[in-house]
Scaffold this motif. Structure first.
Motif, short mmCIF file in Angstrom:
data_model
loop_
_atom_site.label_atom_id
_atom_site.label_comp_id
_atom_site.label_asym_id
_atom_site.label_seq_id
_atom_site.Cartn_x
_atom_site.Cartn_y
_atom_site.Cartn_z
N GLY A 2 61.54 39.02 -1.78
CA GLY A 2 60.65 38.93 -0.62
C GLY A 2 59.33 38.27 -0.93
N ILE A 3 58.56 37.96 0.11
CA ILE A 3 57.24 37.33 -0.04
C ILE A 3 56.33 38.25 -0.86
N GLY A 4 55.62 37.64 -1.81
CA GLY A 4 54.65 38.39 -2.61
C GLY A 4 55.21 39.00 -3.88
N VAL A 5 56.50 38.82 -4.13
CA VAL A 5 57.11 39.38 -5.35
C VAL A 5 57.18 38.27 -6.40
N SER A 6 56.50 38.48 -7.53
CA SER A 6 56.45 37.43 -8.56
C SER A 6 57.08 37.84 -9.89
N ASN A 7 57.32 39.15 -10.06
CA ASN A 7 57.81 39.62 -11.36
C ASN A 7 59.33 39.66 -11.46
N LEU A 8 60.02 39.38 -10.35
CA LEU A 8 61.49 39.39 -10.34
C LEU A 8 62.01 38.13 -9.69
N LYS A 9 63.24 37.73 -10.07
CA LYS A 9 63.84 36.55 -9.47
C LYS A 9 65.33 36.79 -9.24
N LYS A 10 65.94 35.95 -8.41
CA LYS A 10 67.37 36.08 -8.13
C LYS A 10 68.16 36.00 -9.44
N GLY A 11 69.12 36.93 -9.58
CA GLY A 11 69.96 36.94 -10.79
C GLY A 11 69.51 37.93 -11.85
N ASP A 12 68.29 38.46 -11.73
CA ASP A 12 67.81 39.46 -12.70
C ASP A 12 68.66 40.73 -12.63
N GLU A 13 69.03 41.24 -13.80
CA GLU A 13 69.72 42.54 -13.88
C GLU A 13 68.65 43.62 -13.94
N PHE A 40 67.16 47.86 -12.63
CA PHE A 40 67.42 49.22 -12.18
C PHE A 40 66.18 49.70 -11.45
N GLY A 41 66.34 50.74 -10.64
CA GLY A 41 65.17 51.19 -9.90
C GLY A 41 65.47 52.40 -9.04
N VAL A 42 64.56 52.64 -8.10
CA VAL A 42 64.63 53.85 -7.28
C VAL A 42 63.99 53.56 -5.92
N VAL A 43 64.44 54.26 -4.89
CA VAL A 43 63.83 54.07 -3.57
C VAL A 43 62.46 54.75 -3.53
N VAL A 53 61.24 48.63 -9.15
CA VAL A 53 62.40 47.97 -9.74
C VAL A 53 61.98 47.39 -11.08
N TRP A 54 62.79 47.63 -12.12
CA TRP A 54 62.47 47.17 -13.47
C TRP A 54 63.66 46.45 -14.08
#
Length: 314
Positions: free
Chosen positions: A75-86, A88-91, A111-112
């Motif tokens: 989504g807009i404003g997200v810079s630490n993740l990209k498509k294809g990254d493996e 894990f995380g939590v709601v 998400v990490w």
């Protein structure tokens, strides 16, 4: 996409697998193709209506709080993740959100990146219980090589992380576990292991600086008898009523009653990831395919297993 939902409170029979639209990604979120999600006791407490005050009664509801998967869209404003990254995380709000679906849109801050050496199933088992273990450590205060800690119900998901984190800090740990959990408790760092089917920890003469109950079966009233004068009792599975009761108890005694309310954060996850990279073990007791979700919840609710139960989606 397929998703598990329920439209009324109740047993596992209220769970249904339905078709839903894939969620849209808002600013600050990522869309995850879910590979696995884990089962936590909170899932069935919410589903049975035990947590209505916090979960509300708006349906349909999803289940599951922590997951592992692959980033599908950012989504807009997200810079630490990209498509294809493996990852894990939590709601963000596990009282009202869920991850039991083929895709979920979640806050990117929770998400990490998944450690490369662990599977999606193991990664999905980390956030809720791992965060709770880190929170418990903080509530325990200063832990030294002389601190005597009793962990009751020591070989579920929470105990798995807590025992290993306590070992890193050189605490003197007594673990209370089932017969099948004894070897795991020893491996995870307990100095002494008691089989609750054969011994009653409350009748022993040993006293502890800290007693933590992960089973939901030891009360503060019982624990006081094995606490040192300024000891702490930590309850990891509090009822809503226990929060005000613990406050009142602490007004009248030096033996403190502490309720653990964990909320996942990056700071806590960094502690966990550091320990995982050093070799902390993650035990997944059983993995169920998505289609067998009812069997998975039935198995998890029955209890008595070591580690975590996970559902694989893709």
């Amino acid at each position: 996409m397929k998703a598990i939902v329920y439209n009324q409170f109740g047993s596992i029979d209220v769970l249904q697998l339905i078709d839903q639209l894939k969620p849209t990604v808002k600013a600050g979120q990522v869309l995850i193709k879910v590979k696995a999600f884990s089962i936590n006791p909170m899932d069935w407490k919410i589903r049975k209506g035990n947590m209505k005050l916090m979960s509300g009664s708006k349906f349909p509801k999803h289940t599951g709080a922590d997951f592992a998967g692959i980033v599908e869209q950012v989504g807009i404003g997200v810079s630490n993740l990209k498509k294809g990254d493996e990852v894990f995380g939590v709601v963000k709000n596990f009282m009202k959100e869920g991850v039991s679906a083929e895709y979920v849109a979640v806050t990117a801050a929770l998400v990490w990146k998944k450690p490369e050496h662990i599977s999606f199933a193991k990664a999905a088992a980390i956030p809720i219980v791992g965060t709770a273990a880190v929170t418990a450590l903080k509530k325990m205060g200063n832990i030294t090589s002389k601190t005597k800690v009793l962990v009751n119900g020591a070989t579920g998901g929470f105990g798995m992380f807590l025992l290993q984190l306590l070992k890193e800090r050189d605490a003197i740990v007594t673990a209370v576990a089932s017969t099948r959990g004894i070897e795991f408790a020893k491996r995870w760092g307990a100095n002494t292991v008691m089989d609750y089917t054969k011994e009653n920890v409350l009748t022993q003469k040993t006293t502890y600086d800290i007693v933590i109950d992960l089973s939901g079966k030891m009360s503060y009233r019982n624990a006081k008898s094995i606490l040192k004068a300024k000891g702490k009792f930590l309850n990891a599975i509090p009822t809503p009523l226990e929060i005000p009761i613990s406050f009142l108890n602490n007004l009248f005694t030096s033996k403190k009653h502490i309720v653990i309310l964990a909320s996942p954060s990056s700071k806590q996850t960094e502690v966990l990831l550091n320990s995982i990279h050093k070799g902390v073990e993650i035990e997944v007791n059983k993995v169920f395919p998505f289609a067998q979700y009812k069997e998975a919840y039935q198995y998890a609710e029955k209890g008595g297993y070591v580690g975590k139960v996970v559902v694989e989606v893709h």
